[in-house]
Design an enzyme around this catalytic site. Sequence first.
Site, PDB file in Angstrom:
ATOM      1  N   HIS A   1      -3.610   3.337   9.207  1.00  0.00           N
ATOM      2  CA  HIS A   1      -4.400   4.381   9.219  1.00  0.00           C
ATOM      3  C   HIS A   1      -5.740   3.908   9.258  1.00  0.00           C
ATOM      4  CE1 HIS A   1      -3.265   4.094   5.057  1.00  0.00           C
ATOM      5  NE2 HIS A   1      -4.631   4.420   4.665  1.00  0.00           N
TER       6      HIS A   1
ATOM      7  N   ASP B   1      -1.908   0.374   3.556  1.00  0.00           N
ATOM      8  CA  ASP B   1      -2.130   0.251   2.419  1.00  0.00           C
ATOM      9  C   ASP B   1      -1.536  -0.844   1.382  1.00  0.00           C
ATOM     10  OD1 ASP B   1      -3.829   2.439   2.410  1.00  0.00           O
ATOM     11  OD2 ASP B   1      -2.356   3.789   1.537  1.00  0.00           O
TER      12      ASP B   1
HETATM   13  C1  OGA Z   1      -6.198   5.931   1.765  1.00  0.00           C
HETATM   14  C2  OGA Z   1      -7.413   5.733   2.903  1.00  0.00           C
HETATM   15  C3  OGA Z   1      -7.950   7.711   3.846  1.00  0.00           C
HETATM   16  C4  OGA Z   1      -8.515   8.652   3.885  1.00  0.00           C
HETATM   17  O1  OGA Z   1      -6.552   6.803   1.073  1.00  0.00           O
HETATM   18  O2  OGA Z   1      -5.538   4.913   1.712  1.00  0.00           O
HETATM   19  O3  OGA Z   1      -7.246   4.823   3.518  1.00  0.00           O
HETATM   20  O4  OGA Z   1      -8.757   9.749   4.989  1.00  0.00           O
HETATM   21  N1  OGA Z   1      -8.079   6.881   2.934  1.00  0.00           N
HETATM   22  O5  OGA Z   1      -9.584   9.030   2.829  1.00  0.00           O
HETATM   23 MN    MN Z   2      -5.414   3.524   3.009  1.00  0.00          MN
END
Ligand code: OGA
Ligand code: MN
Length: 276
Positions: free
Chosen positions: A252, A98
């Site tokens: 992620h 992020d």
């Molecule tokens: C975040 C994102 C993850 C999700 O909130 O930073 O990447 O699972 N989302 O919604």
């Molecule tokens: Mn994210």
Amino acid sequence: MEITPLCSMMGARIEGVDLTAARDNATTDAIQQALVDYGFIVFPDQHITPEEHIAFGAQFGPLNVHPHMESLEGHPEILNIKKEPEETANFGGGWHTDLTFLEEPPLGSILYAREVPPLGGDTLYANMIAAYDALSEGMKEMLECMVAIHSASRIYAQGGVYANDKHPAKNKEEQAALATCEHPVVRTHPVSGRKLLFVNPSFTLRFKNMRKSESRPILQYLYNHSTTAEFVYRHQWTVNDVAMWDNRSTQHYALNDYQGHRRVMHRVTVDGDRPF
Ligand code: OGA
Ligand code: MN
């Protein structure tokens, strides 16, 4: 407070903590340590208000107000990550860490699962410490003194993934979306002292003092390497999960495999330090 690891690589479930209640310093310290040790922690079956979500986040540090995305009505610190049944694009649907386009990217994000689809909508997390450790000595040496240029442009500027009506790049921020910043390619975790790979395909543009065309194959190698199955934990959300990830040491990826269903997550984001 009971901590149960979720897989051998990363992730832990924490039970016996009520996030609506005030916590003593020892509990807060233990949560922070678990975040660093496991990279991803989840507190199942929590029933928190937006205010309690904000209060939980605020004990880790100042909260971030997202520079490019709309927040929850009346709560600028809460990002409303909502996908309606008729929408096709999701938020976070590519590997990323992020806000690495900021000089001081967040130390962590805290997601509260408000509505989840019957199946799908899992989120993948990759352990960038383990990914670094698994590199050869030669590759580690080469990367050690390299710097990467990060920017929000690919995602949030005109023509980017989120520069549309739903997620308007507000005008003065159009400028900010094009700004770049520099981070070391190999970052030292400020708490654990562990070295880790700090590049991601959403916000890293290239290496400093190198062309995009020169950077691309090396970056692509690092992206493929760091997201191989061995380094990844896949979280299958249950409604009322509150999960926090260490945004310094992980990437992620929100899977977009639940077309026709609603998914709603609230996110609070905790400011971090300048990477070194
Ligand atoms: C975040 C994102 C993850 C999700 O909130 O930073 O990447 O699972 N989302 O919604
Ligand atoms: Mn994210």
